[in-house]
Design an enzyme around this catalytic site. Structure first.
Site, PDB file in Angstrom:
ATOM      1  N   ASN A 121      30.152  36.817  33.715  1.00  0.00           N
ATOM      2  CA  ASN A 121      29.136  36.426  34.695  1.00  0.00           C
ATOM      3  C   ASN A 121      28.321  37.641  35.104  1.00  0.00           C
ATOM      4  O   ASN A 121      28.733  38.772  34.930  1.00  0.00           O
ATOM      5  CB  ASN A 121      29.821  35.847  35.943  1.00  0.00           C
ATOM      6  N   LYS A 145      23.194  30.481  34.610  1.00  0.00           N
ATOM      7  CA  LYS A 145      24.533  30.636  35.211  1.00  0.00           C
ATOM      8  C   LYS A 145      24.443  31.546  36.435  1.00  0.00           C
ATOM      9  O   LYS A 145      25.106  31.302  37.455  1.00  0.00           O
ATOM     10  CB  LYS A 145      25.481  31.223  34.145  1.00  0.00           C
ATOM     11  N   ASN A 182      25.773  31.041  40.409  1.00  0.00           N
ATOM     12  CA  ASN A 182      26.659  32.013  41.069  1.00  0.00           C
ATOM     13  C   ASN A 182      26.001  32.603  42.318  1.00  0.00           C
ATOM     14  O   ASN A 182      26.681  32.878  43.308  1.00  0.00           O
ATOM     15  CB  ASN A 182      27.048  33.127  40.097  1.00  0.00           C
TER      16      ASN A 182
HETATM   17  P1  NAD Z   1      40.319  38.890  35.713  1.00  0.00           P
HETATM   18  O1  NAD Z   1      40.283  39.834  36.878  1.00  0.00           O
HETATM   19  O2  NAD Z   1      41.316  37.786  35.694  1.00  0.00           O
HETATM   20  O3  NAD Z   1      40.518  39.722  34.362  1.00  0.00           O
HETATM   21  C1  NAD Z   1      39.965  40.998  34.135  1.00  0.00           C
HETATM   22  C2  NAD Z   1      40.998  41.795  33.352  1.00  0.00           C
HETATM   23  O4  NAD Z   1      40.415  43.069  33.036  1.00  0.00           O
HETATM   24  C3  NAD Z   1      42.298  42.085  34.134  1.00  0.00           C
HETATM   25  O5  NAD Z   1      43.423  41.593  33.428  1.00  0.00           O
HETATM   26  C4  NAD Z   1      42.314  43.600  34.243  1.00  0.00           C
HETATM   27  O6  NAD Z   1      43.630  44.155  34.177  1.00  0.00           O
HETATM   28  C5  NAD Z   1      41.486  43.987  33.034  1.00  0.00           C
HETATM   29  N1  NAD Z   1      40.990  45.377  33.122  1.00  0.00           N
HETATM   30  C6  NAD Z   1      40.596  46.076  34.206  1.00  0.00           C
HETATM   31  N2  NAD Z   1      40.270  47.332  33.850  1.00  0.00           N
HETATM   32  C7  NAD Z   1      40.443  47.417  32.511  1.00  0.00           C
HETATM   33  C8  NAD Z   1      40.264  48.456  31.554  1.00  0.00           C
HETATM   34  N3  NAD Z   1      39.837  49.665  31.915  1.00  0.00           N
HETATM   35  N4  NAD Z   1      40.544  48.187  30.256  1.00  0.00           N
HETATM   36  C9  NAD Z   1      40.978  46.966  29.864  1.00  0.00           C
HETATM   37  N5  NAD Z   1      41.179  45.938  30.733  1.00  0.00           N
HETATM   38  C10 NAD Z   1      40.902  46.171  32.026  1.00  0.00           C
HETATM   39  O7  NAD Z   1      38.822  38.329  35.583  1.00  0.00           O
HETATM   40  P2  NAD Z   1      38.365  36.907  34.991  1.00  0.00           P
HETATM   41  O8  NAD Z   1      38.444  35.885  36.061  1.00  0.00           O
HETATM   42  O9  NAD Z   1      39.030  36.688  33.691  1.00  0.00           O
HETATM   43  O10 NAD Z   1      36.810  37.187  34.767  1.00  0.00           O
HETATM   44  C11 NAD Z   1      36.307  37.959  33.683  1.00  0.00           C
HETATM   45  C12 NAD Z   1      34.801  37.707  33.583  1.00  0.00           C
HETATM   46  O11 NAD Z   1      34.583  36.305  33.290  1.00  0.00           O
HETATM   47  C13 NAD Z   1      34.032  37.970  34.887  1.00  0.00           C
HETATM   48  O12 NAD Z   1      32.738  38.431  34.597  1.00  0.00           O
HETATM   49  C14 NAD Z   1      33.967  36.588  35.537  1.00  0.00           C
HETATM   50  O13 NAD Z   1      32.888  36.452  36.443  1.00  0.00           O
HETATM   51  C15 NAD Z   1      33.759  35.729  34.301  1.00  0.00           C
HETATM   52  N6  NAD Z   1      34.146  34.326  34.451  1.00  0.00           N
HETATM   53  C16 NAD Z   1      35.328  33.992  35.054  1.00  0.00           C
HETATM   54  C17 NAD Z   1      35.674  32.646  35.146  1.00  0.00           C
HETATM   55  C18 NAD Z   1      36.993  32.217  35.733  1.00  0.00           C
HETATM   56  O14 NAD Z   1      37.211  31.009  35.920  1.00  0.00           O
HETATM   57  N7  NAD Z   1      37.923  33.114  36.010  1.00  0.00           N
HETATM   58  C19 NAD Z   1      34.810  31.653  34.649  1.00  0.00           C
HETATM   59  C20 NAD Z   1      33.622  32.041  34.027  1.00  0.00           C
HETATM   60  C21 NAD Z   1      33.302  33.395  33.919  1.00  0.00           C
END
Ligand code: NAD
Length: 305
Positions: A104, A186, A190
């Site tokens: 996002n 999108k 948001n």
């Molecule tokens: P999340 O916080 O669950 O996952 C992010 C992951 O990145 C974590 O597991 C974290 O440990 C990892 N991370 C942090 N620093 C890191 C590094 N240096 N190297 C490798 N990994 C690292 O986030 P999410 O909810 O999965 O969201 C991810 C993206 O997807 C965001 O942009 C969010 O807006 C988008 N998104 C999320 C959803 C949802 O339902 N969760 C839906 C659509 C879009």
């Protein structure tokens, strides 16, 4: 295909899990040690709308050298750290590696492009939803389509191949010739939902049950819509205010990701959502008072965790 998921939290694990089930070689790359260990020891557990299962044919690591060169890298870290994470893991890229962002917010392509050639980058949006339950265990909370596209709008062979791989794996995917419109489409949703729910602690559906939050939602989205019109961006729907309210209804019981971030005292993606509207407005001379207020309120909450 050898696929590396950069950031294997809720969404990265969801996509990685499906793609492994589809027969691909999938590597989850994350810094969260307990999560990596749990997946390698017990498999990745997915529960929720797509059914409960344990995926064993998936590998997890914190070390890019374990992976080697990937054919496809899907970036699923929070958009606050996209460029940092690419720079930490350059060893999984070569001149043929394709990078797909489904994150996002605004600016992920630009952050990836600081280190990766633009011709290797593709982008898209996802309507899936997922949350983390515990290390190695995620919940599939919303099923939706994935839309991907080339940045220049073409229907290339590689975009069809990737779309086929995703569809075969059970992730319904379409190819668009207007990926910039998808990302902005999108973004506007948001802009209307995330900061307002984070500040008020309301569920998505409650935003339109209250006249006060409904008015703020409408005004925030309208400010962003003015920018879309000034930039000549074509959205995939007609009216962003009506569309955002429809999303509120369809996801009425959801706690938005920004509300979850605030609740868990994590850094939010505010700078890439409402903050991005403020920056774009300044460039174009378009007033964005509600987005400035929402951005500053969320940042104030973050500073005082
Ligand atoms: P999340 O916080 O669950 O996952 C992010 C992951 O990145 C974590 O597991 C974290 O440990 C990892 N991370 C942090 N620093 C890191 C590094 N240096 N190297 C490798 N990994 C690292 O986030 P999410 O909810 O999965 O969201 C991810 C993206 O997807 C965001 O942009 C969010 O807006 C988008 N998104 C999320 C959803 C949802 O339902 N969760 C839906 C659509 C879009």
């Amino acid at each position: 295909m050898k696929i590396a998921i950069l950031g294997a939290g809720a969404m990265g694990s969801l996509y990685g899990g499906f793609l492994a089930e589809g027969g691909n070689e999938v590597w989850l790359l994350d810094v969260w040690r307990e999560h990596i260990d749990a997946i390698n020891n017990n498999g990745l557990i997915i529960e929720g709308l797509s059914g409960h299962r344990i995926i064993k044919n998936i590998k997890a690591t914190s070390n890019p050298f374990d992976i080697g060169i990937a054919d496809l890298v899907i970036v699923f870290v929070k958009s606050t750290i996209t460029d940092i994470v690419i720079s930490q893991n350059l060893d999984i890229f070569d001149k043929n590696t394709i990078v797909l962002t489904l994150q996002n917010g605004l600016g992920n392509v630009e952050k990836i492009n600081k280190l990766i050639n633009k011709k290797n980058i593709i982008a898209g949006v996802t309507a899936h939803g997922a949350t983390l339950i515990s290390p190695g265990n995620i919940f599939h909370a919303g099923i939706g389509a994935t839309n991907i596209g080339e940045l220049n709008g073409g229907f290339s062979d590689r975009i069809r191949v990737i779309s086929n791989i995703m569809n075969t794996a059970g992730l319904e995917t379409t190819v668009s010739d207007n990926v910039i419109g998808l990302i902005w489409g999108k973004l506007l949703v948001n802009v209307g939902i995330n900061a307002l729910t984070a500040i008020t602690k309301l569920k998505n559906g409650q935003l339109i049950d209250n006249a006060e939050t409904e008015e703020l939602l409408e005004t925030a989205v309208n400010e962003a819509w003015n920018i879309v019109k000034a930039k000549g961006i074509l959205l995939s729907y007609d009216n962003p205010i009506i569309y955002t309210k429809q999303v509120c209804k369809a996801t009425a019981q959801n706690f938005s990701s920004m509300l979850q971030d605030i609740t868990n005292c994590r850094k939010t993606e505010i700078d890439m959502i409402n903050g991005a509207i403020v920056r774009e407005g300044k460039k174009l001379g378009i007033e964005t008072p509600v987005n400035i207020t929402l951005t500053n309120l969320v940042k104030s909450i973050e500073k005082n965790y």
